[in-house]
Write an enzyme that holds these catalytic residues in place. Structure first.
Site, PDB file in Angstrom:
ATOM      1  N   ASP A 145       0.843  -1.209   0.000  1.00 55.65           N
ATOM      2  CA  ASP A 145       0.000   0.000   0.000  1.00 55.65           C
ATOM      3  C   ASP A 145       0.879   1.260   0.000  1.00 55.65           C
ATOM      4  O   ASP A 145       0.627   2.214  -0.743  1.00 55.65           O
ATOM      5  CB  ASP A 145      -0.918  -0.028   1.225  1.00 55.65           C
ATOM      6  CG  ASP A 145      -1.914   1.133   1.237  1.00 55.65           C
ATOM      7  OD1 ASP A 145      -2.377   1.526   0.155  1.00 55.65           O
ATOM      8  OD2 ASP A 145      -2.209   1.652   2.325  1.00 55.65           O
ATOM      9  N   ASN A 167      -2.062 -10.950  -4.555  1.00 58.96           N
ATOM     10  CA  ASN A 167      -1.835 -12.392  -4.619  1.00 58.96           C
ATOM     11  C   ASN A 167      -0.559 -12.728  -3.851  1.00 58.96           C
ATOM     12  O   ASN A 167       0.526 -12.274  -4.217  1.00 58.96           O
ATOM     13  CB  ASN A 167      -1.700 -12.854  -6.073  1.00 58.96           C
ATOM     14  CG  ASN A 167      -3.027 -12.828  -6.791  1.00 58.96           C
ATOM     15  OD1 ASN A 167      -4.046 -13.261  -6.249  1.00 58.96           O
ATOM     16  ND2 ASN A 167      -3.042 -12.297  -8.001  1.00 58.96           N
ATOM     17  N   LYS A 169       2.058 -15.284  -3.150  1.00 62.56           N
ATOM     18  CA  LYS A 169       2.509 -16.513  -3.805  1.00 62.56           C
ATOM     19  C   LYS A 169       3.398 -17.364  -2.907  1.00 62.56           C
ATOM     20  O   LYS A 169       3.327 -18.589  -2.935  1.00 62.56           O
ATOM     21  CB  LYS A 169       3.240 -16.167  -5.100  1.00 62.56           C
ATOM     22  CG  LYS A 169       2.258 -15.570  -6.124  1.00 62.56           C
ATOM     23  CD  LYS A 169       2.925 -15.211  -7.417  1.00 62.56           C
ATOM     24  CE  LYS A 169       1.911 -14.746  -8.445  1.00 62.56           C
ATOM     25  NZ  LYS A 169       0.991 -15.801  -8.889  1.00 62.56           N
ATOM     26  N   ARG A 190     -10.334  10.458 -12.688  1.00 67.02           N
ATOM     27  CA  ARG A 190      -9.772  10.545 -11.337  1.00 67.02           C
ATOM     28  C   ARG A 190      -9.171   9.224 -10.879  1.00 67.02           C
ATOM     29  O   ARG A 190      -8.709   9.106  -9.747  1.00 67.02           O
ATOM     30  CB  ARG A 190     -10.856  10.991 -10.348  1.00 67.02           C
ATOM     31  CG  ARG A 190     -11.307  12.457 -10.563  1.00 67.02           C
ATOM     32  CD  ARG A 190     -12.532  12.753  -9.723  1.00 67.02           C
ATOM     33  NE  ARG A 190     -12.284  12.464  -8.320  1.00 67.02           N
ATOM     34  CZ  ARG A 190     -13.214  12.015  -7.464  1.00 67.02           C
ATOM     35  NH1 ARG A 190     -14.432  11.778  -7.866  1.00 67.02           N
ATOM     36  NH2 ARG A 190     -12.906  11.791  -6.199  1.00 67.02           N
ATOM     37  N   LYS A 191      -9.244   8.186 -11.713  1.00 68.98           N
ATOM     38  CA  LYS A 191      -8.755   6.862 -11.315  1.00 68.98           C
ATOM     39  C   LYS A 191      -7.326   6.626 -11.789  1.00 68.98           C
ATOM     40  O   LYS A 191      -7.006   6.845 -12.960  1.00 68.98           O
ATOM     41  CB  LYS A 191      -9.647   5.758 -11.890  1.00 68.98           C
ATOM     42  CG  LYS A 191     -11.066   5.764 -11.351  1.00 68.98           C
ATOM     43  CD  LYS A 191     -11.858   4.633 -11.981  1.00 68.98           C
ATOM     44  CE  LYS A 191     -13.283   4.620 -11.466  1.00 68.98           C
ATOM     45  NZ  LYS A 191     -14.126   3.641 -12.176  1.00 68.98           N
TER      46      LYS A 191
END
Lengths: 224, 224
Positions: A145, A167, A169, A190-191
């Site tokens: 993050d 994911n 692994k 805005r993404k």
């Protein structure tokens, strides 16, 4: 809440703004003190080597510092405190900087503006344990993050994590060094869409892969 | 590494096993000492109220303890240390229990075996800050992983997080209390599919939603 948040976000935007030069507080201790510290001393930049860093982490750090010399990469500073919180939260500190040296998150993030990439060198200490001997999945998610978020925030301004899809692994041994590579894949309105992978220091082991969706925020609006 | 991990996993399996009675270490201090502590004292169960708990958290705790009286719900104990680690990791401790009371993760998880659900009551302290005044996304991801993981591990035995997909809908104010609800949706072979949401203490605000995929492991095999 509205005002203090807005002020905080403005400051973050200023910090992350690229137009007046990237991360001026990293280069100007007075500015850094005004932004980050609750004390009248120059705040400590935690994204620098300390005695707890392993040989692997120091080697990688030196390699990336060399890449910074021509200006293509830049080391991002990292501070623990912000004075931009309400009084009752005066103890508040950045989650990833709340440990004594070597016990928790030891990391430094580098940014490449041309490639819109961040690279995080991360050594997860013994206080980040999940299954005995391995990092907690939440600690990995936290550093993903932080790395992906920084990769979104520098071009995007004030952004908020909307989605993280991770994911896992292979489990990461406690106290080992990993490299988290993140890149901005596209922007739609805005993404901001980003992707990321977590590999061993020698890049041979792929530990995790992730995607992130971040939304640009209007700094004049409240977060809640 | 193989042996110590296998031993650790065996112990976890035994702890999480339901056939001989759920969580015997919670009820037997001698057993708890043998499993968890590096010292010759009864280990501290951190999933119990301490003075840092807010009124909201205590109220919710009391409500769930009442639900435990008929046996439909069960409070899950939580310890900081495991002695099942290599000597050089003797400092290792569970990521979510590494803070002094009130500063980090204050939480308790309850389990309902009939419904295959876990509920986590969580108060995120000032050391878990992301954007000033709000919880770090990684801290939320950590508690989601812990709650969903417990919901998978009790019926599934030894499991590993394979995927976490989290939608962050609203930021969570620092030091507020949230309720994390998780349920087992289906099992396909070694795969366990779970879902989860994070709401305010009064359930009116939906902060996050997530899905988790966990894989049952063979405890005889090494994790790396």
């Amino acid at each position: 809440m509205l005002r203090s948040c807005t002020a905080a976000l403005r400051t973050l935007r200023a910090l992350r703004g690229r137009r007046e030069g990237a991360f001026p507080a990293a280069r100007d201790p007075v500015l850094a003190r005004r932004w980050f510290s609750t004390e009248k001393v120059i705040p400590k930049d935690h994204a620098l080597p300390n005695p707890s860093w392993s040989k692997d982490l120091r080697l990688l750090f030196d390699q990336f510092m060399k890449k910074c010399e021509d200006g293509s990469w830049e080391r991002l500073p990292s501070y623990k405190n912000s004075k931009l919180v309400k009084e009752q939260l005066s103890q508040a500190q950045l989650f990833t900087r709340g440990y004594e040296d070597g016990l928790g998150f030891e990391y430094v993030i580098f940014y490449n503006d041309d490639e819109k990439r961040t690279v995080c060198l991360f050594q997860g200490g013994p206080y980040l344990q999940g299954v005995p001997g391995f990092l907690h999945g939440g600690a990995i998610a936290t550093m993903i993050d932080a790395t992906v978020g920084m990769c979104a925030a520098i071009p995007g301004g004030i952004v908020m994590t909307a989605n993280l899809n991770i994911n896992f692994k292979r489990p990461i041994p406690l106290c080992s060094v990993v490299v988290i590579n993140s890149q901005l894949d596209k922007i739609e309105g805005r993404k901001l869409f980003l992707s990321c992978n977590v590999r061993s220091a020698d890049e041979k082991i792929l530990y995790s892969e992730a995607t992130g969706l971040f939304i640009k925020l209007d700094p004049e609006k409240s977060l809640i």
